[in-house]
Design a protein around this motif. Sequence first.
Motif, PDB file in Angstrom:
ATOM      1  N   MET A  40       4.548  -3.258  10.428  1.00 49.19           N
ATOM      2  CA  MET A  40       4.655  -3.534   9.000  1.00 49.19           C
ATOM      3  C   MET A  40       3.259  -3.681   8.417  1.00 49.19           C
ATOM      4  O   MET A  40       2.548  -4.630   8.719  1.00 49.19           O
ATOM      5  N   ASP A  41       2.856  -2.717   7.624  1.00 52.76           N
ATOM      6  CA  ASP A  41       1.517  -2.788   7.043  1.00 52.76           C
ATOM      7  C   ASP A  41       1.616  -2.400   5.573  1.00 52.76           C
ATOM      8  O   ASP A  41       2.708  -2.330   5.024  1.00 52.76           O
ATOM      9  N   GLU A  42       0.486  -2.157   4.946  1.00 52.57           N
ATOM     10  CA  GLU A  42       0.421  -1.710   3.557  1.00 52.57           C
ATOM     11  C   GLU A  42       1.316  -2.545   2.648  1.00 52.57           C
ATOM     12  O   GLU A  42       2.250  -2.038   2.017  1.00 52.57           O
ATOM     13  N   MET A  43       1.006  -3.826   2.586  1.00 54.60           N
ATOM     14  CA  MET A  43       1.836  -4.754   1.821  1.00 54.60           C
ATOM     15  C   MET A  43       1.916  -4.377   0.337  1.00 54.60           C
ATOM     16  O   MET A  43       2.962  -4.506  -0.289  1.00 54.60           O
ATOM     17  N   GLY A  44       0.786  -3.904  -0.231  1.00 52.94           N
ATOM     18  CA  GLY A  44       0.779  -3.528  -1.645  1.00 52.94           C
ATOM     19  C   GLY A  44       1.811  -2.452  -1.939  1.00 52.94           C
ATOM     20  O   GLY A  44       2.602  -2.549  -2.884  1.00 52.94           O
ATOM     21  N   ALA A  45       1.805  -1.431  -1.078  1.00 55.69           N
ATOM     22  CA  ALA A  45       2.749  -0.317  -1.261  1.00 55.69           C
ATOM     23  C   ALA A  45       4.181  -0.819  -1.085  1.00 55.69           C
ATOM     24  O   ALA A  45       5.103  -0.371  -1.776  1.00 55.69           O
ATOM     25  N   ARG A  46       4.376  -1.753  -0.169  1.00 57.00           N
ATOM     26  CA  ARG A  46       5.730  -2.282   0.067  1.00 57.00           C
ATOM     27  C   ARG A  46       6.241  -3.032  -1.163  1.00 57.00           C
ATOM     28  O   ARG A  46       7.393  -2.881  -1.567  1.00 57.00           O
ATOM     29  N   VAL A  47       5.350  -3.843  -1.739  1.00 58.02           N
ATOM     30  CA  VAL A  47       5.760  -4.595  -2.937  1.00 58.02           C
ATOM     31  C   VAL A  47       6.106  -3.598  -4.060  1.00 58.02           C
ATOM     32  O   VAL A  47       7.131  -3.735  -4.734  1.00 58.02           O
ATOM     33  N   ARG A  48       5.258  -2.574  -4.204  1.00 60.39           N
ATOM     34  CA  ARG A  48       5.485  -1.583  -5.270  1.00 60.39           C
ATOM     35  C   ARG A  48       6.838  -0.875  -5.069  1.00 60.39           C
ATOM     36  O   ARG A  48       7.646  -0.769  -5.988  1.00 60.39           O
TER      37      ARG A  48
END
Length: 655
Positions: A40-48
């Motif tokens: 699980m990475d790229e938290m910004g993209a996940r939130v978006r």
Amino acid sequence: MTWQTWLFLPVFFGAMGYSLLQIRRLGKLMKASTGKTRVMDEMGARVRETLINVLGQKAVLRDKKAGIMHATIFWGFLIITLGTLEQFVSTLVEGANFEFLGSSIYQALVFFQDFFTVAVLLAVGYAFYVRLVVRPERLGKSKDALKILAFTGGLMVSILLMNAFHLAGTQPWFASAMIFSNLLSGLAPSDPSICMAGYTFFKWIHMILVLGFAMYIPHSKHLHVLAAGPNTFFKTLTVEKGMQKIDFEDETLTQYGAAKVTDLSWKDTLDTFACTECGRCQDLCPAWNTQKPLSPKAIISDLKKNLLRNQAAILSGKIEDVTPVIDDNVTEDVIWACTSCRACEVACPVFIEQTDKIYAIRRNLVLMESRFPAEVQNVFKNMENNATPWAFSASDRANWSQGLSIPTIQANPNAEVLLWVGCAGSYDDRNKKVVTAFASLLKKAGVSFAILGNEEKCTGDPARRIGNEYLFQTLAKSNIETLNRHQIKTIVTSCPHCFNTLKNEYPDFGGKYQVFHHSQYLVRLMNTGRLKPAKNFDETVTYHDSCYLGRWNSVYEQPRSLISAIPSAHFVEMTQNREKGMCCGAGGGRMWMEEKIGKSINIVRTEQAIATKATVVASACPFCMTMLTDGVKAKDLQSKMKVMDVAEILDQSIS
Ligand code: SF4
Ligand code: SF4
């Protein structure tokens, strides 16, 4: 405190406590899942992604009618919940309300609450109509869904009546903002005390329904209300994905693949909680649509049923008592019917990944239990001995290139690009012609290229899709050693299966290259003026999307651009195209399995091509080429319809 407060406290805390205990139970079931999941990475993209798809309902709205219905209910619930919260607060503290937000905000709030109450009621009416009158197969007969709709309708009716009595009894300053409740209040009795009694009665009905709903959610398909958001957050971010690697060197690993639900990952379990049972996946599944026992909707709900059936054993830590994942519902026929086309995953509004579970179960069957269709035995043997699924000698791999002046990497070590031929291009007579046409185009464009010759081996894709991860890794590591030894940087291939494996899966084993499918590479050559189609191709052409090019790698437009660039070629689309294109039936190792149940997938797809009245079906995949060619033959239409690769069509148009 009033009597209402005294009554509400135990009711509220009892209901919420029960609900939280149920959610905790589900959380423990997820925690008991031992399988590996993606990083699980790229938290910004996940939130978006979560905001766009949950708050914005983007994926849900891909299906217009059902999407608008669902989005109305979802957005309505968000805004109506604020009103419910106000009711709860006013019951706990007499006279408390949200008017402190300011008159304009409060007025807007009650306006939208009132508006959405009616909008949700209409959406519920439409949903009842679809389920009871239209009855599309994909929805099935779900009593649970009807109960939930009745619950939702009851909630809306109770709000409307509560508000109507409230307005009639108190005539508050914001009454005119609540257009529908205000209209309804005109029908209320004139006695304010009767109106306030009506208000109290329907407020309690509403609050009890809300709390009852909260208690029911963890036990119903409406669990997706809680699980869809997290599932969207933890989804695979890119369309392109490789299969999970098994680390055979990890000596602590005692189980390969999934024998029990607990061998799946926590994300797989979350997937089962997130399913809305909308059936969009089933609607597009080529296996289901040709009468196979596999439904991607059913497999998700059957895995959930298996989990819940085994929950006592799981929660008490007696994993040895958990029953196998293969049962009366998820049979071996179900598992082997999948073509890994991913139509289900792309269609799913809550991003459930069916193929991960099917592959995990196949891995257990193959690696732990040696259970697989009998005809696959020879495929494995051939791959082990000849480095190809077919019974051809490894030393004959490069024979197709004899007399064509195609250099090997030894002869042209500084080649601009490596042409990865693949097993079909090397051994299958029809597909040898495709690779020959592509090589001809590379020469016409003046590209310096080379092949590995007899050093090339099967990428291992068929073994991996069927579940033989060990065999896949053996071949992958050997190919990577060869590619790295020759310091290969750029690879182009005509096979979408090789393309997907080289591009998305070899990096996990140290093979990192720039990989192109030949359609992408040819478009680049055309765009830079190195290839100029000039000769007429007087045919009506339709294009069949390869799953491993389209849904697995988002390459939809390049093959179409090639056809459109050819003078006088008339292009027509099949009804099912791009993301909704139907699989040819060969993926997921199905190319090497007999199709014993239902109608042949390739025949159904060929019929769809015939319906366009095209004279040429263009493909961009050797497996699709074989399946469609067989389909045209089975229909006895060889004189009216040709199956050609996009490279062959382009080659004919360039001198
Ligand atoms: S991947 Fe394709 S064949 Fe497999 S379940 Fe999904 S839609 Fe059906
Ligand atoms: S898996 Fe996705 S598409 Fe299929 S029924 Fe469930 S929510 Fe709908």
